[in-house]
Design an enzyme around this catalytic site. Structure first.
Site: not given
Length: 486
Positions: A179, A231-233, A235-236, A253, A287, A387
């Protein structure tokens, strides 16, 4: 104008469930440079069903590792042959300066090479030596593919992020639904063309550009066995919760707010020239960018001045201009996000050394921000903790001892990357050992792809690259036999 009006599902270009095409706009001037189909849940269902069938019934998981290695070598050769085209596509979509996208192409080869070396050296099935030599049993350890992998990547470095997941997943014998971000529909469409030509069996891989809602549908799909996400924390955390509920394998990651520790014996000009790349690569949309610069009080003014002179020397503009070092942000909302953080830094009381929230003169038609340096920053400020994902550096003073530098560097929810600068490599290495972060560079050394890459704390779970990265895509099966294997 590039158009992808079909989706690459299960190894073939097929009509999407929705005929509507997304306009892909240039970050430089916001003109339409392409159009592309976007995946919806119905397309995800087709891709996952094909991946499930290919894993459960198809040849790929049962193909000899040497044959899988040969396919990935072919894919890497195809990519290398079109490296310039790939670099140009990424610059056009992302606004990444041409020097960066082109310079990154050899790194993709080294990344692939490290995975291939690991796959060649891995003992896919081995007989274990028992701790008790008189034991009547022997164990066979097998490394087997996990199943259907949902690989979800961000927009900022699409080829690197995609191949960091696709290559080890395929080498291990998994099937993959990749994706990708809508912004990267053109470059990832070209990646799909390369995958089509590489010789993978039907159903083994799909490439789906899609929005966040469709991404969540994919990772929640009951027929997905593993999620690999960059991706972003934020979303993680959501993905981790889904994986936890369904007990899926997951590797994440995530974000970073990496510190560059300049020790008091460092060559300041060398360090600052190194930070030109370590802190401002890919327009600061990275990142691993070392955007917290920790400077000893005894040399603080010298370092701030050197960073000011560096940033003011960098050309901002059209990514296609060979003299451009920093291009535009990927989207207007990302541009506004960075400008908002710059205004926040001023409100928080940091000293604006250079830059500011204004758009660079003459570049008002694109997603540009002015590269910015803040001094007199306290590590508790939001601009030091959050970030920003843009060309904004914060310079934080520390007392002239390593303990204070390490304390500040580790005072972050993130732990992805970092750097240490010193005239004494042994001293720098001693400081690097104390940093709570997954990767540390000394005096600007490049990241090596044979070693694992990933984060501590809120920067992620799991690792990529090399043998450790390949291991994220295998299950371990122990077969115990008695009497002993002859």
């Amino acid at each position: 104008m590039i158009t992808y009006d079909r989706l690459f599902i299960a190894g073939s270009w097929t009509a999407p469930s929705s005929p509507e095409l997304l306009d892909i706009r240039s970050p430089h001037d916001r003109t339409v440079i392409g159009r592309a189909a976007q995946a919806r849940p119905a397309d995800v269902d087709r891709a996952v069903a094909a991946a499930r069938a290919a894993f459960d019934e198809g040849p790929w998981p049962r193909t000899a590792p040497s044959e899988r290695i040969a396919v990935i070598r072919r894919l890497n050769a195809l990519r290398e042959a079109d490296a310039e085209k790939i670099a140009a596509l990424i610059s056009a979509e992302n606004g990444s300066a041409g020097w960066f996208t082109l310079a990154g192409q050899p790194g993709l080869g080294r990344q692939a090479g490290a995975y291939l070396k690991a796959a060649e050296e891995l003992d896919w099935e081995e007989t274990l030596t028992p701790s008790d030599p008189d034991s009547p049993t022997r164990s066979v350890l097998r490394r087997e593919p996990i199943g259907v992998v949902a690989a979800v990547i961000p927009w900022n470095s699409p080829f690197s992020a995609a191949l960091a997941k696709v290559i080890p997943a395929l080498l291990a014998g998994n099937t993959v639904v990749l994706k990708v971000s809508p912004e990267n529909s053109l470059s990832m469409g070209f990646l799909a063309e390369l995958l089509e030509r590489s010789g993978l069996p039907e159903g083994v891989i799909s490439v789906l550009p899609a929005d966040r809602e469709t991404s969540e549908y994919l990772v929640s799909h009951p027929d997905v066995d593993k999620i690999a996400f960059t991706g972003s924390t934020g979303a993680g955390r959501r993905i981790a919760s889904i994986a936890g509920e369904q007990l899926k394998r997951v590797s994440l990651e995530l974000g970073g707010k990496s510190a560059a520790v300049i020790l008091d014996d460092a060559d300041v000009q060398q360090a600052v020239q190194g930070l030109k790349f370590a802190s401002l690569l890919n327009n600061g949309e990275a990142c691993i960018a070392q955007t917290r610069v920790l400077a000893p009080r005894s040399r603080y003014d010298e370092i701030v001045t050197a960073l000011k002179n560096l940033v003011e020397s960098l050309k901002v503009g059209d990514p296609n201009d060979p003299d451009t070092f920093i291009g535009p942000m990927v989207r207007p909302d990302q541009q506004q996000r960075v400008r908002d953080y710059i205004e926040l830094g001023i409100k928080e009381g940091a000293r604006l050394v250079t830059g500011g929230p204004q758009v660079p003169p003459g570049l008002e038609g694109g997603n540009y921000v002015t590269p910015t340096v803040f001094a007199d920053v306290d590590n508790s400020m939001r601009i030091a903790q959050e970030e920003i994902f843009g060309p904004v550096l914060v310079v934080i003073p520390y007392d002239d001892d390593e303990d204070d530098a390490v304390r500040i560097a580790n005072d972050s929810e993130y732990g992805l990357s970092g750097g240490v600068w010193s005239a004494d490599q042994a001293r720098a290495l001693a400081v690097a050992r104390r940093l709570r972060t997954g990767t540390v560079t000394v005096n600007g050394a490049p990241i090596a792809f044979d070693g694992p890459f990933g984060g501590y704390k809120a920067s992620g779970i799991g690792r990529e690259y090399g043998a450790v990265g390949l291991a994220q895509y295998v299950e371990y099966k122990t077969v115990t036999l008695t009497p002993a294997i002859s």
